[in-house]
Design a protein around this motif. Structure first.
Motif, short mmCIF file in Angstrom:
data_model
loop_
_atom_site.label_atom_id
_atom_site.label_comp_id
_atom_site.label_asym_id
_atom_site.label_seq_id
_atom_site.Cartn_x
_atom_site.Cartn_y
_atom_site.Cartn_z
N GLY A 4 119.16 6.43 13.22
CA GLY A 4 119.76 6.48 14.54
C GLY A 4 118.73 6.94 15.55
N LEU A 5 118.54 6.16 16.61
CA LEU A 5 117.57 6.49 17.65
C LEU A 5 118.23 7.38 18.69
N PHE A 6 117.77 8.61 18.78
CA PHE A 6 118.31 9.58 19.74
C PHE A 6 117.36 9.65 20.93
N ILE A 7 117.85 9.23 22.09
CA ILE A 7 117.07 9.29 23.33
C ILE A 7 117.69 10.36 24.23
N PRO A 8 116.99 11.48 24.44
CA PRO A 8 117.52 12.57 25.27
C PRO A 8 117.90 12.08 26.67
N ARG A 60 129.71 18.59 19.25
CA ARG A 60 130.67 17.90 18.39
C ARG A 60 130.54 16.39 18.56
N HIS A 61 130.42 15.93 19.80
CA HIS A 61 130.27 14.50 20.06
C HIS A 61 128.98 13.98 19.44
N PHE A 62 127.90 14.74 19.55
CA PHE A 62 126.63 14.32 18.97
C PHE A 62 126.75 14.19 17.46
N ALA A 63 127.33 15.18 16.82
CA ALA A 63 127.48 15.17 15.37
C ALA A 63 128.29 13.97 14.91
N GLU A 64 129.35 13.65 15.60
CA GLU A 64 130.20 12.52 15.23
C GLU A 64 129.48 11.19 15.48
N THR A 65 128.72 11.12 16.56
CA THR A 65 128.02 9.89 16.92
C THR A 65 126.98 9.50 15.88
N PHE A 66 126.29 10.50 15.34
CA PHE A 66 125.19 10.23 14.40
C PHE A 66 125.56 10.53 12.94
N ALA A 67 126.83 10.70 12.65
CA ALA A 67 127.26 11.09 11.30
C ALA A 67 126.90 10.05 10.25
N ALA A 68 126.93 8.77 10.59
CA ALA A 68 126.77 7.71 9.60
C ALA A 68 125.31 7.41 9.26
N TYR A 69 124.36 8.01 9.97
CA TYR A 69 122.96 7.65 9.78
C TYR A 69 122.28 8.51 8.73
N SER A 81 114.93 20.41 18.09
CA SER A 81 115.06 21.80 17.67
C SER A 81 116.45 22.34 18.00
N MET A 82 117.00 21.94 19.12
CA MET A 82 118.35 22.36 19.48
C MET A 82 119.34 21.96 18.38
N ILE A 83 119.23 20.72 17.92
CA ILE A 83 120.15 20.21 16.90
C ILE A 83 119.90 20.90 15.57
N ARG A 84 118.65 21.08 15.25
CA ARG A 84 118.30 21.58 13.92
C ARG A 84 118.46 23.09 13.78
N ASN A 85 118.18 23.82 14.85
CA ASN A 85 118.13 25.28 14.74
C ASN A 85 119.22 26.04 15.48
N HIS A 86 119.97 25.35 16.35
CA HIS A 86 120.92 26.10 17.18
C HIS A 86 122.34 25.56 17.16
N TYR A 87 122.59 24.53 16.35
CA TYR A 87 123.95 24.01 16.28
C TYR A 87 124.86 24.88 15.43
N ALA A 95 128.57 23.18 6.68
CA ALA A 95 128.01 22.11 5.85
C ALA A 95 127.62 20.92 6.70
N GLU A 96 128.44 20.59 7.68
CA GLU A 96 128.13 19.49 8.57
C GLU A 96 126.87 19.80 9.38
N GLN A 97 126.77 21.03 9.85
CA GLN A 97 125.59 21.43 10.61
C GLN A 97 124.33 21.32 9.77
N GLN A 98 124.39 21.72 8.53
CA GLN A 98 123.23 21.66 7.64
C GLN A 98 122.83 20.22 7.34
N ARG A 99 123.81 19.34 7.16
CA ARG A 99 123.51 17.93 6.92
C ARG A 99 122.82 17.32 8.13
N LEU A 100 123.34 17.62 9.31
CA LEU A 100 122.77 17.08 10.55
C LEU A 100 121.36 17.62 10.77
N ALA A 101 121.18 18.90 10.53
CA ALA A 101 119.87 19.52 10.70
C ALA A 101 118.85 18.93 9.73
N GLY A 102 119.27 18.65 8.52
CA GLY A 102 118.36 18.16 7.50
C GLY A 102 117.89 16.74 7.71
#
Length: 250
Positions: A4-8, A60-69, A81-87, A95-102
């Protein structure tokens, strides 16, 4: 792999060429990313300003948007870093936060650590100064921090590794290799005088080293520095690292 391509948001709105360059680099490296159109901000501006409750639905919206990737890749150390270290403060499901961070990576980090690429074919015959943004350096570990001292464990500088593989490029030696540019998001608004002094220190370091182009993995830092460069009329250009790796010229 499904990427998933994330463009800030600030790249999407102000520097779309950086998003396109990121896409070009990934394609050249054999990855065909998908761009989910429903993506929005990662929530960093709200969280950094103390508006944690306002940031929660955005996260929450970000996590749901990129859940399938399988992977999420973006051209911004601070947003990644925001997603990986501060969510962990924003998502209720640990568990969802750790999956997304990883699975979330900054562009150069993804190329070096996941795709195992240490060389990019291309030519950039210019003298380049590398600004190492604080989030990428100190929270993502894209290079070794100078404050750790000479006895610290050596660490690959992932951005520099890719840049120095380009034909004709000269990476100049800075006096202070990883000093903050002074942007810091809302810090640049609340403490404008200090922020500008810090930014001008960084610009002076690059100029004294003989840089023609200043690059970084965070367009937010470069936005701040470019504003000062233009105001002062300094003979220096700024380019995101993705633009250089994609083969763009100043």
């Amino acid at each position: 792999m499904r990427v998933g391509l994330f463009i800030p948001c600030y790249i999407d709105q102000c520097y779309p060429q950086v998003g396109l360059a990121t896409l070009q680099v990934l394609r050249r490296c054999g990855v065909e990313p998908e761009y989910p159109r429903e993506q929005t901000c990662c929530g960093q501006p709200m969280a950094n300003s103390g508006c944690v409750e306002a940031a929660k639905p955005v996260a929450r919206h970000f996590a749901e948007t990129f859940a399938a990737y399988d992977y999420v890749v973006g051209p911004s150390g601070s947003c990644v870093s925001m997603i990986r270290n501060h969510y962990d403060d924003l998502l209720d499901d640990a568990a969802e936060q750790q999956r997304l961070a990883g699975k979330t990576f900054e562009l150069c980090e993804f190329l070096v650590d996941v795709l195992k690429i240490d060389r990019i074919e291309g030519r950039f015959p210019h003298r380049v100064g590398l600004h190492q943004s604080c989030h990428g350096l100190r929270e993502l570990g894209l290079a070794r921090q100078s404050e750790l001292g000479p006895t610290a464990t050596p660490q690959v500088n992932k951005v520099r590794t890719l840049l120095q593989s380009l034909e004709g490029i000269t990476l100049v030696d800075l006096a202070r290799t990883d000093e903050c540019c002074g942007f810091g998001g809302t810090f640049a608004v609340k403490e404008a005088a200090v922020s500008c002094l810090m930014g001008r220190d960084r610009i002076a370091d690059h100029q004294q080293a003989g840089a023609e182009v200043m690059t970084a993995g965070d367009m937010s830092c470069l936005m701040h520095l470019e504003g000062l460069i233009k105001r002062d009329g300094a003979p220096l250009r700024v380019m995101h690292v993705a633009e250089i790796l994609a083969g763009n010229q100043p």
